[in-house]
Design a protein around this motif. Structure first.
Motif, PDB file in Angstrom:
ATOM      1  N   VAL A  82       4.981   9.120  -9.477  1.00 53.90           N
ATOM      2  CA  VAL A  82       4.273   9.631  -8.299  1.00 53.90           C
ATOM      3  C   VAL A  82       5.123  10.744  -7.705  1.00 53.90           C
ATOM      4  O   VAL A  82       6.327  10.585  -7.506  1.00 53.90           O
ATOM      5  CB  VAL A  82       4.055   8.512  -7.256  1.00 53.90           C
ATOM      6  CG1 VAL A  82       3.346   9.065  -6.026  1.00 53.90           C
ATOM      7  CG2 VAL A  82       3.271   7.360  -7.864  1.00 53.90           C
ATOM      8  N   LEU A  83       4.476  11.891  -7.463  1.00 54.78           N
ATOM      9  CA  LEU A  83       5.143  13.052  -6.881  1.00 54.78           C
ATOM     10  C   LEU A  83       4.550  13.363  -5.521  1.00 54.78           C
ATOM     11  O   LEU A  83       3.361  13.112  -5.277  1.00 54.78           O
ATOM     12  CB  LEU A  83       4.932  14.291  -7.748  1.00 54.78           C
ATOM     13  CG  LEU A  83       5.366  14.252  -9.191  1.00 54.78           C
ATOM     14  CD1 LEU A  83       4.862  15.495  -9.906  1.00 54.78           C
ATOM     15  CD2 LEU A  83       6.857  14.168  -9.290  1.00 54.78           C
ATOM     16  N   SER A  84       5.358  13.950  -4.665  1.00 57.83           N
ATOM     17  CA  SER A  84       4.807  14.476  -3.413  1.00 57.83           C
ATOM     18  C   SER A  84       3.940  15.679  -3.766  1.00 57.83           C
ATOM     19  O   SER A  84       4.087  16.277  -4.839  1.00 57.83           O
ATOM     20  CB  SER A  84       5.931  14.895  -2.468  1.00 57.83           C
ATOM     21  OG  SER A  84       6.602  16.024  -2.991  1.00 57.83           O
ATOM     22  N   GLY A 115       0.818  -1.203   0.000  1.00 60.23           N
ATOM     23  CA  GLY A 115       0.000   0.000   0.000  1.00 60.23           C
ATOM     24  C   GLY A 115       0.855   1.257   0.000  1.00 60.23           C
ATOM     25  O   GLY A 115       1.996   1.267  -0.478  1.00 60.23           O
ATOM     26  N   LEU A 116       0.301   2.324   0.526  1.00 57.69           N
ATOM     27  CA  LEU A 116       0.995   3.614   0.522  1.00 57.69           C
ATOM     28  C   LEU A 116       2.254   3.629   1.372  1.00 57.69           C
ATOM     29  O   LEU A 116       3.114   4.490   1.182  1.00 57.69           O
ATOM     30  CB  LEU A 116       0.047   4.723   0.980  1.00 57.69           C
ATOM     31  CG  LEU A 116      -1.080   5.046  -0.002  1.00 57.69           C
ATOM     32  CD1 LEU A 116      -1.992   6.116   0.578  1.00 57.69           C
ATOM     33  CD2 LEU A 116      -0.531   5.485  -1.334  1.00 57.69           C
ATOM     34  N   ALA A 117       2.402   2.668   2.272  1.00 53.89           N
ATOM     35  CA  ALA A 117       3.617   2.600   3.082  1.00 53.89           C
ATOM     36  C   ALA A 117       4.847   2.432   2.195  1.00 53.89           C
ATOM     37  O   ALA A 117       5.917   2.964   2.500  1.00 53.89           O
ATOM     38  CB  ALA A 117       3.522   1.451   4.078  1.00 53.89           C
ATOM     39  N   ALA A 118       4.700   1.728   1.084  1.00 55.18           N
ATOM     40  CA  ALA A 118       5.824   1.563   0.155  1.00 55.18           C
ATOM     41  C   ALA A 118       6.247   2.910  -0.423  1.00 55.18           C
ATOM     42  O   ALA A 118       7.436   3.183  -0.585  1.00 55.18           O
ATOM     43  CB  ALA A 118       5.448   0.592  -0.960  1.00 55.18           C
ATOM     44  N   LEU A 119       5.282   3.761  -0.730  1.00 54.44           N
ATOM     45  CA  LEU A 119       5.596   5.096  -1.259  1.00 54.44           C
ATOM     46  C   LEU A 119       6.120   6.022  -0.165  1.00 54.44           C
ATOM     47  O   LEU A 119       6.988   6.856  -0.427  1.00 54.44           O
ATOM     48  CB  LEU A 119       4.364   5.714  -1.916  1.00 54.44           C
ATOM     49  CG  LEU A 119       3.969   5.138  -3.262  1.00 54.44           C
ATOM     50  CD1 LEU A 119       2.617   5.669  -3.686  1.00 54.44           C
ATOM     51  CD2 LEU A 119       5.020   5.448  -4.306  1.00 54.44           C
ATOM     52  N   ASP A 120       5.580   5.891   1.040  1.00 56.23           N
ATOM     53  CA  ASP A 120       6.006   6.749   2.144  1.00 56.23           C
ATOM     54  C   ASP A 120       7.508   6.662   2.381  1.00 56.23           C
ATOM     55  O   ASP A 120       8.131   7.636   2.795  1.00 56.23           O
ATOM     56  CB  ASP A 120       5.264   6.394   3.434  1.00 56.23           C
ATOM     57  CG  ASP A 120       3.808   6.813   3.414  1.00 56.23           C
ATOM     58  OD1 ASP A 120       3.455   7.694   2.600  1.00 56.23           O
ATOM     59  OD2 ASP A 120       3.037   6.253   4.208  1.00 56.23           O
ATOM     60  N   GLU A 121       8.096   5.501   2.117  1.00 58.66           N
ATOM     61  CA  GLU A 121       9.526   5.319   2.355  1.00 58.66           C
ATOM     62  C   GLU A 121      10.387   6.009   1.297  1.00 58.66           C
ATOM     63  O   GLU A 121      11.488   6.451   1.600  1.00 58.66           O
ATOM     64  CB  GLU A 121       9.864   3.831   2.381  1.00 58.66           C
ATOM     65  CG  GLU A 121       9.283   3.103   3.562  1.00 58.66           C
ATOM     66  CD  GLU A 121       9.561   1.609   3.530  1.00 58.66           C
ATOM     67  OE1 GLU A 121      10.275   1.152   2.608  1.00 58.66           O
ATOM     68  OE2 GLU A 121       9.060   0.921   4.409  1.00 58.66           O
ATOM     69  N   VAL A 122       9.911   6.079   0.068  1.00 58.96           N
ATOM     70  CA  VAL A 122      10.754   6.589  -1.014  1.00 58.96           C
ATOM     71  C   VAL A 122      10.414   8.010  -1.471  1.00 58.96           C
ATOM     72  O   VAL A 122      11.277   8.707  -2.004  1.00 58.96           O
ATOM     73  CB  VAL A 122      10.737   5.626  -2.226  1.00 58.96           C
ATOM     74  CG1 VAL A 122      11.427   4.329  -1.883  1.00 58.96           C
ATOM     75  CG2 VAL A 122       9.338   5.371  -2.713  1.00 58.96           C
TER      76      VAL A 122
END
Length: 90
Positions: A38-40, A13-20
């Motif tokens: 994907v951008l912040s 889920g989004l945890a994978a994106l939260d790290e990078v």
């Protein structure tokens, strides 16, 4: 640019994106091919500001999608906006 397999996002889920994401944009890989970026929110807003500063006024896509771009909209205005948009591509 950082990459992340789509399967990893699906699994974690989004945890994978939260790290990078704190390290910049992330290119998502699906079926061994780049699929999307994907951008912040901060990076996205900065990109919007840069685009607006580089080319003030609405682009052709905004005119075509805007409510005021109805069938009664003068074709010449849309043609001129399209020509301007194409010139910016070069």
């Amino acid at each position: 640019m950082q990459t992340l397999p789509a399967a990893e996002i699906k699994r974690r889920g989004l945890a994978a994106l939260d790290e990078v994401l704190p390290n910049g944009p992330v290119q998502v890989i699906r079926r061994n091919q780049p699929d999307c970026v994907v951008l912040s929110l901060a990076d996205y807003e900065r990109l919007q500001q840069l685009a607006a500063a580089a080319r003030p006024g609405p682009d052709i896509w905004s005119l075509l999608l805007a409510e005021e771009a109805s069938p009664g909209e003068p074709r010449a205005r849309l043609d001129a906006a399209l020509a301007e948009e194409r010139a910016a591509w070069e």
